[in-house]
Design an enzyme around this catalytic site. Structure first.
Site, PDB file in Angstrom:
ATOM      1  N   THR A 155      14.893   1.083  36.085  1.00 33.60           N
ATOM      2  CA  THR A 155      13.746   0.868  35.205  1.00 33.60           C
ATOM      3  C   THR A 155      13.673   1.948  34.135  1.00 33.60           C
ATOM      4  OG1 THR A 155      11.355   0.634  35.120  1.00 33.60           O
ATOM      5  CG2 THR A 155      12.185   2.083  36.810  1.00 33.60           C
ATOM      6  N   SER A 190       4.927   6.662  39.279  1.00 34.52           N
ATOM      7  CA  SER A 190       4.300   5.956  40.409  1.00 34.52           C
ATOM      8  C   SER A 190       5.298   6.057  41.562  1.00 34.52           C
ATOM      9  CB  SER A 190       4.047   4.474  40.087  1.00 34.52           C
ATOM     10  OG  SER A 190       5.271   3.751  40.106  1.00 34.52           O
ATOM     11  N   TYR A 192       6.505   3.681  43.094  1.00 32.08           N
ATOM     12  CA  TYR A 192       7.528   2.663  42.816  1.00 32.08           C
ATOM     13  C   TYR A 192       8.582   3.210  41.857  1.00 32.08           C
ATOM     14  CZ  TYR A 192       9.847  -0.582  39.785  1.00 32.08           C
ATOM     15  OH  TYR A 192      10.810  -1.179  39.007  1.00 32.08           O
ATOM     16  N   HIS A 193       8.116   3.713  40.686  1.00 36.49           N
ATOM     17  CA  HIS A 193       9.096   4.182  39.703  1.00 36.49           C
ATOM     18  C   HIS A 193       9.952   5.308  40.298  1.00 36.49           C
ATOM     19  CE1 HIS A 193       6.346   2.097  36.781  1.00 36.49           C
ATOM     20  NE2 HIS A 193       7.485   1.824  36.193  1.00 36.49           N
ATOM     21  N   LYS A 196      12.996   4.233  42.229  1.00 34.83           N
ATOM     22  CA  LYS A 196      14.146   3.906  41.381  1.00 34.83           C
ATOM     23  C   LYS A 196      14.939   5.163  41.030  1.00 34.83           C
ATOM     24  CE  LYS A 196      13.516  -0.531  40.426  1.00 34.83           C
ATOM     25  NZ  LYS A 196      14.420  -1.567  40.908  1.00 34.83           N
ATOM     26  N   LEU A 250       2.487  -8.008  28.831  1.00 29.56           N
ATOM     27  CA  LEU A 250       2.432  -9.125  27.878  1.00 29.56           C
ATOM     28  C   LEU A 250       2.143 -10.459  28.583  1.00 29.56           C
ATOM     29  CD1 LEU A 250       2.617 -10.144  25.021  1.00 29.56           C
ATOM     30  CD2 LEU A 250       5.100 -10.159  25.217  1.00 29.56           C
TER      31      LEU A 250
HETATM   32  P1  NAD Z   1      10.165  -9.853  42.218  1.00 30.10           P
HETATM   33  O1  NAD Z   1       9.250  -9.165  43.153  1.00 30.10           O
HETATM   34  O2  NAD Z   1       9.713 -11.109  41.557  1.00 30.10           O
HETATM   35  O3  NAD Z   1      11.548 -10.152  42.970  1.00 30.10           O
HETATM   36  C1  NAD Z   1      12.126  -9.268  43.886  1.00 30.10           C
HETATM   37  C2  NAD Z   1      12.745 -10.121  45.001  1.00 30.10           C
HETATM   38  O4  NAD Z   1      13.369  -9.243  45.948  1.00 30.10           O
HETATM   39  C3  NAD Z   1      11.700 -10.922  45.779  1.00 30.10           C
HETATM   40  O5  NAD Z   1      12.090 -12.276  45.867  1.00 30.10           O
HETATM   41  C4  NAD Z   1      11.649 -10.244  47.143  1.00 30.10           C
HETATM   42  O6  NAD Z   1      11.348 -11.156  48.185  1.00 30.10           O
HETATM   43  C5  NAD Z   1      13.034  -9.649  47.268  1.00 30.10           C
HETATM   44  N1  NAD Z   1      13.111  -8.459  48.130  1.00 30.10           N
HETATM   45  C6  NAD Z   1      12.349  -7.348  48.082  1.00 30.10           C
HETATM   46  N2  NAD Z   1      12.710  -6.487  49.060  1.00 30.10           N
HETATM   47  C7  NAD Z   1      13.731  -7.064  49.733  1.00 30.10           C
HETATM   48  C8  NAD Z   1      14.523  -6.674  50.861  1.00 30.10           C
HETATM   49  N3  NAD Z   1      14.325  -5.525  51.491  1.00 30.10           N
HETATM   50  N4  NAD Z   1      15.486  -7.521  51.300  1.00 30.10           N
HETATM   51  C9  NAD Z   1      15.699  -8.713  50.684  1.00 30.10           C
HETATM   52  N5  NAD Z   1      14.972  -9.132  49.617  1.00 30.10           N
HETATM   53  C10 NAD Z   1      14.000  -8.317  49.150  1.00 30.10           C
HETATM   54  O7  NAD Z   1      10.598  -8.771  41.125  1.00 30.10           O
HETATM   55  P2  NAD Z   1      11.259  -8.988  39.682  1.00 30.10           P
HETATM   56  O8  NAD Z   1      10.195  -8.914  38.674  1.00 30.10           O
HETATM   57  O9  NAD Z   1      12.170 -10.141  39.715  1.00 30.10           O
HETATM   58  O10 NAD Z   1      12.120  -7.659  39.579  1.00 30.10           O
HETATM   59  C11 NAD Z   1      13.454  -7.643  40.060  1.00 30.10           C
HETATM   60  C12 NAD Z   1      14.057  -6.256  39.867  1.00 30.10           C
HETATM   61  O11 NAD Z   1      14.040  -5.901  38.496  1.00 30.10           O
HETATM   62  C13 NAD Z   1      13.298  -5.162  40.608  1.00 30.10           C
HETATM   63  O12 NAD Z   1      14.225  -4.246  41.149  1.00 30.10           O
HETATM   64  C14 NAD Z   1      12.476  -4.514  39.531  1.00 30.10           C
HETATM   65  O13 NAD Z   1      12.250  -3.173  39.834  1.00 30.10           O
HETATM   66  C15 NAD Z   1      13.357  -4.669  38.314  1.00 30.10           C
HETATM   67  N6  NAD Z   1      12.574  -4.714  37.065  1.00 30.10           N
HETATM   68  C16 NAD Z   1      11.630  -5.707  36.864  1.00 30.10           C
HETATM   69  C17 NAD Z   1      10.902  -5.717  35.678  1.00 30.10           C
HETATM   70  C18 NAD Z   1       9.836  -6.746  35.381  1.00 30.10           C
HETATM   71  O14 NAD Z   1       9.154  -6.615  34.347  1.00 30.10           O
HETATM   72  N7  NAD Z   1       9.652  -7.765  36.205  1.00 30.10           N
HETATM   73  C19 NAD Z   1      11.153  -4.734  34.712  1.00 30.10           C
HETATM   74  C20 NAD Z   1      12.111  -3.753  34.958  1.00 30.10           C
HETATM   75  C21 NAD Z   1      12.817  -3.750  36.142  1.00 30.10           C
HETATM   76  N1  USQ Z   2      -1.201  -2.022  30.897  1.00 29.36           N
HETATM   77  C1  USQ Z   2      -2.398  -2.230  30.233  1.00 29.36           C
HETATM   78  N2  USQ Z   2      -3.130  -3.323  30.587  1.00 29.36           N
HETATM   79  C2  USQ Z   2      -2.737  -4.216  31.533  1.00 29.36           C
HETATM   80  C3  USQ Z   2      -1.505  -3.996  32.192  1.00 29.36           C
HETATM   81  C4  USQ Z   2      -0.760  -2.890  31.859  1.00 29.36           C
HETATM   82  O1  USQ Z   2      -2.792  -1.454  29.363  1.00 29.36           O
HETATM   83  O2  USQ Z   2      -3.479  -5.169  31.810  1.00 29.36           O
HETATM   84  C5  USQ Z   2      -0.353  -0.858  30.532  1.00 29.36           C
HETATM   85  C6  USQ Z   2      -0.024   0.062  31.702  1.00 29.36           C
HETATM   86  O3  USQ Z   2      -1.023   1.036  31.883  1.00 29.36           O
HETATM   87  C7  USQ Z   2       1.312   0.640  31.267  1.00 29.36           C
HETATM   88  C8  USQ Z   2       1.948  -0.478  30.446  1.00 29.36           C
HETATM   89  O4  USQ Z   2       0.886  -1.369  30.099  1.00 29.36           O
HETATM   90  O5  USQ Z   2       1.124   1.732  30.414  1.00 29.36           O
HETATM   91  C9  USQ Z   2       3.013  -1.266  31.199  1.00 29.36           C
HETATM   92  O6  USQ Z   2       2.453  -1.695  32.433  1.00 29.36           O
HETATM   93  P1  USQ Z   2       3.048  -2.972  33.219  1.00 29.36           P
HETATM   94  O7  USQ Z   2       2.165  -3.251  34.379  1.00 29.36           O
HETATM   95  O8  USQ Z   2       3.337  -4.066  32.261  1.00 29.36           O
HETATM   96  O9  USQ Z   2       4.483  -2.416  33.660  1.00 29.36           O
HETATM   97  P2  USQ Z   2       4.895  -1.320  34.723  1.00 29.36           P
HETATM   98  O10 USQ Z   2       3.845  -0.956  35.673  1.00 29.36           O
HETATM   99  O11 USQ Z   2       5.559  -0.202  33.974  1.00 29.36           O
HETATM  100  O12 USQ Z   2       5.994  -2.104  35.575  1.00 29.36           O
HETATM  101  C10 USQ Z   2       6.758  -3.206  35.071  1.00 29.36           C
HETATM  102  C11 USQ Z   2       7.402  -3.875  36.270  1.00 29.36           C
HETATM  103  C12 USQ Z   2       8.363  -2.881  36.927  1.00 29.36           C
HETATM  104  C13 USQ Z   2       9.334  -2.336  35.899  1.00 29.36           C
HETATM  105  C14 USQ Z   2       8.620  -1.754  34.696  1.00 29.36           C
HETATM  106  C15 USQ Z   2       9.550  -1.425  33.564  1.00 29.36           C
HETATM  107  O13 USQ Z   2       6.427  -4.315  37.197  1.00 29.36           O
HETATM  108  O14 USQ Z   2       9.064  -3.529  37.972  1.00 29.36           O
HETATM  109  O15 USQ Z   2      10.129  -1.342  36.488  1.00 29.36           O
HETATM  110  O16 USQ Z   2       7.721  -2.753  34.169  1.00 29.36           O
HETATM  111  S1  USQ Z   2       9.115   0.068  32.723  1.00 29.36           S
HETATM  112  O17 USQ Z   2       7.709  -0.009  32.352  1.00 29.36           O
HETATM  113  O18 USQ Z   2       9.955   0.194  31.597  1.00 29.36           O
HETATM  114  O19 USQ Z   2       9.310   1.148  33.693  1.00 29.36           O
END
Ligand code: NAD
Ligand code: USQ
Length: 404
Positions: A155, A190, A192-193, A196, A250
């Protein structure tokens, strides 16, 4: 394995870990459509989070079994399915031994920052699930499939918001007269972050120590729902999260506009991030697989196409709303997170473009279609899920049940 034009082996069999999720489902279908042999590995834990937190996708989604059956009946292509948890090494071993992937795309993590900040047990779950799961994948590659290319979803949030340009993975520094190229500093905000960041360190180490080849895709925030493949049939439709735990900026704003909820800008709204269309997520992963690195190489690509502040997104959605007859308002919500609300942000993102990425930039037409999509399903929106209920500062050890 067939050889690609550049002499590198071309991946034929791709394991998509997390292939039932938002990015993973779209990618599994895309790769299958492109002729790769695909196996989905997923524990379905994402569907369980929805049940436990009382949430649901804006779009109705079919079971993974029906999704795969529908894909087969439409295209004749088979997607293998392995349901299980990658933290269970015996399960993962069996999946690796039977499928023998040339590439493993790893999306299978708990990916919500707010989820990881609900309470102690969710923080621990997130880091355990993500870090141990990735370690297991690394061990599986080492033991059963040494040439397998790991394509790992990282991420952009690993870097945080430093007051200098963000490079792609590495920075060259001169210190006391000596120069070295070092991993770019990580300042995640966080649990979560941070998971990664820990993954990136473990992957970098195993590339060096065991000769694994890996690509870390530091992805920005994804938006959109449709891809060429998911729009082929309702049963192939992707999930779209709009709630305050799993919904991202978004996507949330488009759904909020559709139901007449003011757009929830947290704090000052100057928070700037990299964003990309889900159609580019699938393209980037395909490019990474088709152009694998060398054994022992740890590549890092910044995977996003444009930068926006939250205020800019709100104003884009407000204007797009006007065009489709929606009167969109914005509200400033006290920021539930601890993050910089006004900061410098300039992140490099050239490596995927060099490999051939043709970005779908955020256009009026995409915003119109996402808004119309949100309007189509607006009766499914539970407006109680829109305002944030997880606070970075008040996380504690007591188990918390979210009720609003
Ligand atoms: P998501 O939660 O929709 O999908 C993740 C999938 O992984 C789910 O289907 C879940 O059941 C599965 N999973 C989780 N833990 C598991 C485990 N231990 N074993 C097997 N399966 C497991 O998430 P997403 O939005 O599709 O994101 C996918 C990846 O991309 C993540 O690693 C996330 O960090 C990364 N990512 C997502 C975004 C975003 O905006 N959605 C942005 C940047 C990075
Ligand atoms: N935000 C708002 N209002 C909202 C939702 C979010 O102002 O209603 C702000 C948040 O405070 C943050 C930014 O928008 O500053 C992005 O938040 P987000 O919830 O869209 O994204 P984030 O929490 O960063 O996480 C998401 C995905 C995660 C991925 C990450 C990419 O859930 O899996 O890793 O985007 S990144 O942000 O580049 O790390």
């Amino acid at each position: 394995q067939a050889a690609a034009a550049d002499g590198l082996p071309k991946a034929q069999k791709v394991m998509v870990i997390g292939g039932d999720g938002y990015c993973g489902w779209a990618t599994a279908l895309h790769l299958s459509n492109k002729g790769y042999e695909v196996a989905i590995v997923d524990s379905l834990v994402r569907r369980l989070f929805d049940h436990q937190l009382g949430l649901d996708s804006l779009t109705p989604i079919a079971s993974i079994h029906n999704r795969i059956r529908r894909w087969k009946s439409l295209t004749g292509k088979t997607i293998e399915l392995h349901i299980g948890d990658i933290c269970d090494f015996e399960f993962l071993e069996e999946a690796f031994r039977s499928f023998q992937p040339d590439a493993a795309v790893h999306f299978g993590e708990q990916r919500s920052a707010p989820y990881s900040m609900i309470d102690r047990s969710r923080a621990i779950f997130t880091q355990h699930n993500n870090v141990i799961g990735t370690l297991n994948v690394l061990f599986a590659i080492k033991e059963f499939q040494q040439d397998c290319h790991l394509v790992k979803l990282g991420t952009m949030g690993e870097y945080g918001t430093p007051n200098i340009d963000i490079e792609e993975g590495y920075i060259t520094i001169t210190h006391n007269g000596r120069t070295d190229t070092l991993p770019y500093p990580k300042q995640a905000s966080s649990f979560y972050h941070l998971s990664k960041v820990h993954d990136s360190h473990n992957i970098a180490f195993t590339c060096k120590a065991w000769g694994i080849r890996a690509t870390d895709l530091n992805q920005g925030v994804v938006y959109g729902v449709r891809t060429e493949e998911t729009e082929m049939h309702e049963e192939l439709q992707n999930r779209l999260d709009y709630d305050a735990v799993f919904g991202t900026a978004l996507n949330r704003f488009c759904v909020q506009a559709a139901v007449g909820h003011p757009l929830t800008v947290y704090g000052k709204g100057g928070q700037t991030r990299g964003y990309l269309d889900i159609r580019d997520t699938v393209q980037c992963v395909e490019l990474a697989i088709a152009n694998p690195g060398r054994p022992g190489e740890f590549r890092v690509f910044n995977q996003f196409t444009e930068q926006f502040s939250v205020n800019e997104l709100a104003s884009l959605v407000t204007n797009a709303g006007k065009k489709v007859g929606l009167d969109v308002k914005t509200t400033s919500v006290p920021n539930p997170r601890v993050e910089a609300e006004e900061h410098y942000y300039n992140a490099k993102h050239t490596k995927l473009i060099e490999l051939g990425l043709q970005p779908h930039l955020l256009s009026d037409s995409l915003l119109d279609s996402l808004l119309n999509f949100a309007v189509k399903y607006k009766d499914r929106v539970d407006t109680k899920q829109i305002m944030p209920s997880v606070s970075w500062k008040s996380i504690g050890s007591k188990p918390k049940t979210l009720t609003s």
